[in-house]
Scaffold this motif. Structure first.
Motif, PDB file in Angstrom:
ATOM      1  N   GLN A  63      79.697  39.037  12.370  1.00  0.00           N
ATOM      2  CA  GLN A  63      79.939  40.155  13.293  1.00  0.00           C
ATOM      3  C   GLN A  63      81.149  39.860  14.172  1.00  0.00           C
ATOM      4  N   ILE A  64      81.252  38.636  14.670  1.00  0.00           N
ATOM      5  CA  ILE A  64      82.389  38.274  15.511  1.00  0.00           C
ATOM      6  C   ILE A  64      83.686  38.436  14.742  1.00  0.00           C
ATOM      7  N   GLU A  65      83.707  37.943  13.518  1.00  0.00           N
ATOM      8  CA  GLU A  65      84.931  37.995  12.719  1.00  0.00           C
ATOM      9  C   GLU A  65      85.311  39.423  12.356  1.00  0.00           C
ATOM     10  N   ARG A  66      84.326  40.296  12.178  1.00  0.00           N
ATOM     11  CA  ARG A  66      84.644  41.706  11.912  1.00  0.00           C
ATOM     12  C   ARG A  66      85.331  42.343  13.120  1.00  0.00           C
ATOM     13  N   GLY A  67      84.946  41.920  14.302  1.00  0.00           N
ATOM     14  CA  GLY A  67      85.621  42.428  15.492  1.00  0.00           C
ATOM     15  C   GLY A  67      87.097  42.057  15.499  1.00  0.00           C
ATOM     16  N   TYR A  68      87.411  40.831  15.074  1.00  0.00           N
ATOM     17  CA  TYR A  68      88.806  40.404  15.011  1.00  0.00           C
ATOM     18  C   TYR A  68      89.550  41.105  13.871  1.00  0.00           C
ATOM     19  N   SER A 171      94.698  31.877  11.499  1.00  0.00           N
ATOM     20  CA  SER A 171      94.170  33.191  11.827  1.00  0.00           C
ATOM     21  C   SER A 171      92.932  33.045  12.698  1.00  0.00           C
ATOM     22  N   HIS A 172      92.947  33.703  13.857  1.00  0.00           N
ATOM     23  CA  HIS A 172      91.776  33.677  14.740  1.00  0.00           C
ATOM     24  C   HIS A 172      90.618  34.473  14.127  1.00  0.00           C
ATOM     25  N   ILE A 173      90.894  35.210  13.077  1.00  0.00           N
ATOM     26  CA  ILE A 173      89.819  35.939  12.395  1.00  0.00           C
ATOM     27  C   ILE A 173      88.841  34.965  11.759  1.00  0.00           C
ATOM     28  N   VAL A 174      89.328  33.836  11.242  1.00  0.00           N
ATOM     29  CA  VAL A 174      88.474  32.914  10.490  1.00  0.00           C
ATOM     30  C   VAL A 174      88.128  31.651  11.257  1.00  0.00           C
ATOM     31  N   THR A 175      88.789  31.385  12.382  1.00  0.00           N
ATOM     32  CA  THR A 175      88.503  30.163  13.119  1.00  0.00           C
ATOM     33  C   THR A 175      88.730  30.396  14.601  1.00  0.00           C
ATOM     34  N   ASP A 176      88.422  29.396  15.415  1.00  0.00           N
ATOM     35  CA  ASP A 176      88.665  29.457  16.852  1.00  0.00           C
ATOM     36  C   ASP A 176      89.267  28.129  17.302  1.00  0.00           C
TER      37      ASP A 176
END
Length: 432
Positions: A63-68, A171-176
């Motif tokens: 869900q978090i990654e879908r937001g990004y 990519s902040h979509i896949v990592t932090d």
């Protein structure tokens, strides 16, 4: 010490592959092959350009990654960039082998999007050799990474006569931030000839929701129209402006103190802060490179007090508000933008979020040392966020606090942003 860099506009080729449809009709805007940067060269492919065979790494898009993914669909690159400067040299061939080892142990940095999943592939994060004098205005720092075509991570290396710079972009979509540091720390272990540790867990935010239970329900932050821009009023050119400040102080409650400093510049009576929170705090045994960052939303008042903000932040974390936020209906209860259309309508004159404040904590630069490289500086380059006017990233090392501010590049943005950093510096020095 302050450095201000405006990012040049980067034109990219037309899309060369199929569009991916996101839930709720939000579509990504994939990009085609990138043109080579002037003055930079991609390392020649060798046997180390492909990861060694290992168990398949696959996990569902959270869900978090879908937001990004949705934020990325507005055309705003969602990237984490970490920069390590030091004395000495990093050998390109040794670096290529270290990338292979680090990626085999942390396969989440080699994924591509495959439908509803992330799936690791054989291709490794590429290495680009940069000119020794390449600054943050170099195109390398501003190009996007595509999670469908890949790569989702890349490395830049600039070797000079007596110093070197290593840049890791992901990519902040896949990592932090924490996930990317797992990979970087293993990269340097490999460069030192030490065994890598790895972070290959495939858990997502649902695991940490369960680990944090019970979690009290939290009130939904009210929607706000947004406050007037405070970092310039002229038209933004669509690029990033980064300003750095090195402050000889490491006080406690740095996030709250910076929030209070920002409040001095509010153009309205109130504003909003976003504080990213690492969900790994609810199960510290898990080592994962996934994007496991949720957020806290704090109200900000003009001329706010740092201790009020600190109390508000501590209370929210004690109540696990960052976990409760994951149970909200994203499209109905988002306090900033409920749809792609709403996000795209943010024209840069008003912002529902005044600032995003993230603190990476104390950085042990010894983790980045090798036999031929001694680290002397570390910083992050925060990304632009569609609904936030500025993003301030901090870390503490060697008795000082490094602050980087990112905002939209406008003709009158630099002096306004410098004034914010002046307030931040005064606040941290007065507290130390």
């Amino acid at each position: 010490m302050t450095a201000a860099i405006a990012a040049p506009a980067v034109r990219r080729p037309a899309p060369q592959f199929e569009l991916v449809t996101l839930p709720e009709d939000l579509a990504t805007r994939p990009e085609g092959p990138r043109r080579p940067d002037p003055g930079a060269r991609r390392m020649t492919a060798t046997a180390t350009a492909v990861a060694a065979p290992g168990r398949a790494y696959t996990r569902r898009i959270s869900q978090i990654e879908r937001g990004y993914l949705n934020a990325n669909a507005t055309g705003t690159p969602q990237l984490i960039q970490m920069v390590i400067d030091g004395e000495g040299r990093i050998d390109p061939a040794e670096l290529a082998d270290a990338v292979r080892q680090a990626t085999a142990a942390n396969p989440g940095l080699a994924v591509r999007r495959k439908g509803p999943n992330w799936r690791a592939e054989d291709a490794l994060p590429p290495i680009t050799e940069l000119p020794a004098d390449a600054g943050f205005d170099h195109p390398f720092f501003h190009r996007d990474l595509d999670v469908v075509a890949g790569p989702v991570c890349e490395v830049g290396l600039a070797n000079g006569p007596v110093s070197a710079r290593l840049v890791v972009r992901a990519s902040h979509i896949v990592t932090d931030g924490r996930g990317l540091r797992y990979w970087i720390e293993d990269l340097f272990r490999a460069l030192r000839g030490e065994p890598v540790v790895g972070a290959d867990s495939t858990v997502d935010d649902t695991h940490f929701r369960a680990a944090a239970a019970p979690v009290p329900a939290a009130p939904v932050p009210a929607r706000v129209e947004g406050g007037p821009a405070i970092l310039g009023q002229q038209a933004a050119d669509g690029t990033a402006l980064w300003l750095r400040r090195s402050i000889e102080a490491t006080p406690s409650a740095v996030t709250a103190r910076i929030g209070a400093a920002v409040s001095r510049r509010l153009a309205a009576d109130a504003g909003r802060l976003i504080i990213p929170v690492d969900l790994r705090r609810h199960d510290r045994e898990v080592r994962s490179t996934a994007n496991l960052t949720s957020q806290l939303v704090l109200d900000l008042h003009r001329e706010d007090r740092w201790n009020r903000l600190h109390s508000q932040l501590l209370a929210a974390m004690l109540r696990k508000r960052e976990v409760a936020a994951l149970d909200r209906d994203f499209l109905r209860n988002n306090p900033f933008a409920n749809s792609l259309r709403e996000a795209q309508e943010l024209d840069g004159t008003r912002f529902p979020c005044t600032a995003i404040l993230t603190d990476h904590g104390r950085i042990d630069t010894e983790l980045f040392r090798t036999a031929h490289f001694r680290p002397t500086d570390y910083c992050t380059l925060p990304m632009l966020v569609p609904y936030a006017e500025m993003f301030l990233s901090t870390c503490q090392l060697d008795g000082r606090t490094e602050v980087t501010l990112s905002c939209r590049n406008r003709p009158d943005a630099r002096p306004a942003a410098e004034a914010v950093l002046d307030d931040v510096e005064r606040a941290l020095l007065a507290a130390d």
